[in-house]
Scaffold this active site. Structure first.
Site, PDB file in Angstrom:
ATOM      1  N   ARG A 180      -0.020  10.593  12.617  1.00  0.00           N
ATOM      2  CA  ARG A 180       0.588  10.426  11.299  1.00  0.00           C
ATOM      3  C   ARG A 180       2.094  10.506  11.497  1.00  0.00           C
ATOM      4  O   ARG A 180       2.575  10.765  12.592  1.00  0.00           O
ATOM      5  CB  ARG A 180       0.043  11.429  10.264  1.00  0.00           C
ATOM      6  CG  ARG A 180      -0.537  12.712  10.708  1.00  0.00           C
ATOM      7  CD  ARG A 180       0.437  13.759  11.171  1.00  0.00           C
ATOM      8  NE  ARG A 180       1.569  13.872  10.281  1.00  0.00           N
ATOM      9  CZ  ARG A 180       2.763  14.212  10.656  1.00  0.00           C
ATOM     10  NH1 ARG A 180       3.024  14.501  11.922  1.00  0.00           N
ATOM     11  NH2 ARG A 180       3.762  14.273   9.791  1.00  0.00           N
ATOM     12  N   GLY A 181       2.824  10.291  10.396  1.00  0.00           N
ATOM     13  CA  GLY A 181       4.278  10.172  10.528  1.00  0.00           C
ATOM     14  C   GLY A 181       4.610   8.694  10.710  1.00  0.00           C
ATOM     15  O   GLY A 181       3.965   8.003  11.521  1.00  0.00           O
ATOM     16  N   ARG A 185      -2.857   2.883   5.827  1.00  0.00           N
ATOM     17  CA  ARG A 185      -1.987   3.773   5.044  1.00  0.00           C
ATOM     18  C   ARG A 185      -0.916   2.907   4.380  1.00  0.00           C
ATOM     19  O   ARG A 185      -0.140   2.246   5.072  1.00  0.00           O
ATOM     20  CB  ARG A 185      -1.357   4.859   5.931  1.00  0.00           C
ATOM     21  CG  ARG A 185      -2.408   5.833   6.476  1.00  0.00           C
ATOM     22  CD  ARG A 185      -1.829   7.149   6.907  1.00  0.00           C
ATOM     23  NE  ARG A 185      -1.413   7.965   5.787  1.00  0.00           N
ATOM     24  CZ  ARG A 185      -0.677   9.076   5.924  1.00  0.00           C
ATOM     25  NH1 ARG A 185      -0.282   9.466   7.127  1.00  0.00           N
ATOM     26  NH2 ARG A 185      -0.339   9.779   4.866  1.00  0.00           N
ATOM     27  N   GLN A 235       1.410  20.019   6.724  1.00  0.00           N
ATOM     28  CA  GLN A 235       2.076  19.504   7.934  1.00  0.00           C
ATOM     29  C   GLN A 235       3.230  20.408   8.372  1.00  0.00           C
ATOM     30  O   GLN A 235       3.568  20.457   9.553  1.00  0.00           O
ATOM     31  CB  GLN A 235       2.619  18.092   7.690  1.00  0.00           C
ATOM     32  CG  GLN A 235       1.566  17.010   7.580  1.00  0.00           C
ATOM     33  CD  GLN A 235       1.222  16.712   6.143  1.00  0.00           C
ATOM     34  OE1 GLN A 235       1.238  17.615   5.289  1.00  0.00           O
ATOM     35  NE2 GLN A 235       0.897  15.480   5.836  1.00  0.00           N
ATOM     36  N   ASP A 244       9.209   7.770   4.800  1.00  0.00           N
ATOM     37  CA  ASP A 244       8.239   6.718   5.111  1.00  0.00           C
ATOM     38  C   ASP A 244       8.737   5.337   4.700  1.00  0.00           C
ATOM     39  O   ASP A 244       8.206   4.327   5.140  1.00  0.00           O
ATOM     40  CB  ASP A 244       6.904   6.995   4.411  1.00  0.00           C
ATOM     41  CG  ASP A 244       6.174   8.108   5.116  1.00  0.00           C
ATOM     42  OD1 ASP A 244       6.575   9.274   4.949  1.00  0.00           O
ATOM     43  OD2 ASP A 244       5.226   7.808   5.859  1.00  0.00           O
ATOM     44  N   ASN A 278       9.168   9.808   0.561  1.00  0.00           N
ATOM     45  CA  ASN A 278       8.725  10.752   1.606  1.00  0.00           C
ATOM     46  C   ASN A 278       7.591  11.606   1.052  1.00  0.00           C
ATOM     47  O   ASN A 278       7.177  11.478  -0.107  1.00  0.00           O
ATOM     48  CB  ASN A 278       9.903  11.619   2.076  1.00  0.00           C
ATOM     49  CG  ASN A 278       9.573  12.400   3.344  1.00  0.00           C
ATOM     50  OD1 ASN A 278       9.006  11.851   4.291  1.00  0.00           O
ATOM     51  ND2 ASN A 278       9.889  13.684   3.373  1.00  0.00           N
ATOM     52  N   LYS A 279       7.121  12.508   1.863  1.00  0.00           N
ATOM     53  CA  LYS A 279       5.979  13.369   1.515  1.00  0.00           C
ATOM     54  C   LYS A 279       6.145  14.007   0.143  1.00  0.00           C
ATOM     55  O   LYS A 279       7.239  14.425  -0.237  1.00  0.00           O
ATOM     56  CB  LYS A 279       5.857  14.443   2.606  1.00  0.00           C
ATOM     57  CG  LYS A 279       4.727  15.434   2.463  1.00  0.00           C
ATOM     58  CD  LYS A 279       3.367  14.807   2.280  1.00  0.00           C
ATOM     59  CE  LYS A 279       3.019  13.795   3.340  1.00  0.00           C
ATOM     60  NZ  LYS A 279       1.820  12.981   2.991  1.00  0.00           N
TER      61      LYS A 279
HETATM   62  O1  MRU Z   1       1.337  11.956   5.507  1.00  0.00           O
HETATM   63  P1  MRU Z   1       2.180  12.093   6.736  1.00  0.00           P
HETATM   64  O2  MRU Z   1       1.954  13.361   7.479  1.00  0.00           O
HETATM   65  O3  MRU Z   1       2.064  10.872   7.616  1.00  0.00           O
HETATM   66  O4  MRU Z   1       3.655  12.121   6.157  1.00  0.00           O
HETATM   67  C1  MRU Z   1       4.731  12.178   7.053  1.00  0.00           C
HETATM   68  C2  MRU Z   1       6.030  12.260   6.365  1.00  0.00           C
HETATM   69  O5  MRU Z   1       6.130  12.310   5.171  1.00  0.00           O
HETATM   70  C3  MRU Z   1       7.239  12.199   7.239  1.00  0.00           C
HETATM   71  O6  MRU Z   1       8.312  12.887   6.639  1.00  0.00           O
HETATM   72  C4  MRU Z   1       7.659  10.729   7.451  1.00  0.00           C
HETATM   73  O7  MRU Z   1       6.571   9.944   7.840  1.00  0.00           O
HETATM   74  C5  MRU Z   1       8.730  10.625   8.448  1.00  0.00           C
HETATM   75  S1  MRU Z   1       8.154  10.947  10.091  1.00  0.00           S
HETATM   76  C6  MRU Z   1       9.472  10.874  11.139  1.00  0.00           C
END
Ligand code: MRU
Length: 359
Positions: free
Chosen positions: A53-54, A90, A200, A241, A251-252
């Site tokens: 993920r990320g 995703r 996370q 993202d 972002n998250k």
């Molecule tokens: O749902 P995730 O764990 O994939 O979300 C990740 C994030 O929100 C990160 O901040 C983003 O992908 C940047 S990763 C360098």
């Protein structure tokens, strides 16, 4: 970065030269394991269930996934079908589409019999590029941490989710300035938002920082505003993202609330990103970015570990209640102090982004 003193990446080409290995992030930090992905379908599953993920790591995994699809059937029709499957895993991280587009474009001039070799090699190039991009993001962000530290003072950074090396191929984005500051001897301490529902922060960012020796404290997602009011946060560093052409930041979930609190308390709020995270086609982040809705189970339940080492999932909400689980939110550009890219730090605005070379 290192685990128990040994250098690792979260993804690497397998020894068989036709599949890919990953660190399986679904069991961290309680158990460390790796997994070999041998088909496009396995790569798609790994992205969907968040073994990887990320945003940057999703992109590289998808690139390897498309290469493996071409190994099994190098036709245009098979490539388009695999593109569709991987793209659907995703919806929010634009790096996924960017990576699939880059591999597909390179295949246009490649004979079918050469496609697998070319795509697999290009996925490896993209992985190596990501490492260098993140190293540079860190070098630019380091200037802010040096300033905040002044003459040997402590710098308190707040971060949300995991934009660490586990979310990329190495260094991380938001963590890269932190690791480089720590390596330089700056006294850096990180407030780690636990980042419900999937934790996370508490699971992955805390584990990474611990492995590197960086001082940190896990905080509840609701604690940041209070810490900012009491002068305990010098700056916020988060990943993203997707950034729009006008500087809105997706972002998250929960990032927006942290940006609001930072704005109200004059705490600088910076977003770290590789330029492939910019979606030049989108202007209004709130209206146009698709927000992934994940399973209510992620809200209703949480994973933990028993003293026996067994990982167990527990329900933590009232039986009979349902939940909603939007996984990302959008922070308007006006709340962002700056965008830290591998090409430098720019304003979160159309004019600021215009100076960047597009990848
Ligand atoms: O749902 P995730 O764990 O994939 O979300 C990740 C994030 O929100 C990160 O901040 C983003 O992908 C940047 S990763 C360098």
């Amino acid at each position: 970065m290192k685990i128990d003193g040994v250098a690792w990446r979260p993804i690497w080409a397998a020894e068989d030269g036709e599949s890919v290995e990953i660190i399986d992030q679904t069991t961290l930090p309680f158990a460390f394991g790796t997994k070999r992905l041998t088909t496009m379908a396995e790569a798609a599953e790994a992205i969907s269930v968040m073994r990887v993920r990320g945003a940057p790591l999703i992109g590289v995994t998808a690139a390897y996934g498309l290469a493996m699809a071409l190994r099994d059937d190098p036709s245009d029709a098979a490539m388009m079908a695999a593109y569709g499957t991987l793209h659907a895993t995703r919806p929010t991280a634009i790096n996924l589409r960017w990576a699939l587009d880059r591999i597909s474009a390179a295949m246009a001039d490649t004979a079918p019999e050469d496609r697998f070799t070319a795509a697999y090699a290009l996925a490896g190039v993209m992985a190596d590029e990501d490492v260098e991009i993140n190293r540079r993001i860190g070098a630019h962000g380091l200037t802010l941490l040096r300033e905040a530290a002044g003459q040997g003072g402590r710098v308190n950074v707040l971060t949300h989710c995991n934009a660490g090396w586990l979310a990329t191929v190495d260094w991380g984005t938001a963590t890269s300035p932190i690791y480089q500051a720590y390596d330089e001897g700056i006294d850096v301490h990180v407030w780690v938002d636990e980042t419900r529902p999937r934790n996370q922060g508490a699971f992955l960012t805390a584990w990474e920082l611990h492995q590197h020796g960086v001082s940190h404290s896990i905080i509840t997602d609701n604690a940041g505003g209070h810490l900012m009011q009491h002068g305990e946060v010098d700056l916020c560093l988060v990943g993203t993202d997707r950034v729009t052409a006008t500087g809105d930041v997706c972002n998250k979930i929960g990032t927006y609330l942290k940006a609001l609190a930072a704005h109200d308390n004059d705490v600088p709020f910076y977003v770290c990103l590789p330029t492939p995270t910019i979606d030049w086609r989108v202007r209004d982040g709130i209206a146009e970015i698709p927000i992934e809705n994940r399973s209510p189970d992620e809200v209703l339940c949480v994973d933990g570990v028993l003293s026996s080492g067994e990982i167990v999932r527990s329900r933590i909400a009232s039986p009979g209640s349902n939940a909603a689980n939007p996984a990302f939110d959008v922070t308007p550009a006006r709340l962002v102090s700056g965008l830290i890219t591998e090409q430098g730090i720019v304003d979160a605005s159309e004019a600021g982004l215009a100076v960047l070379n597009r990848m």
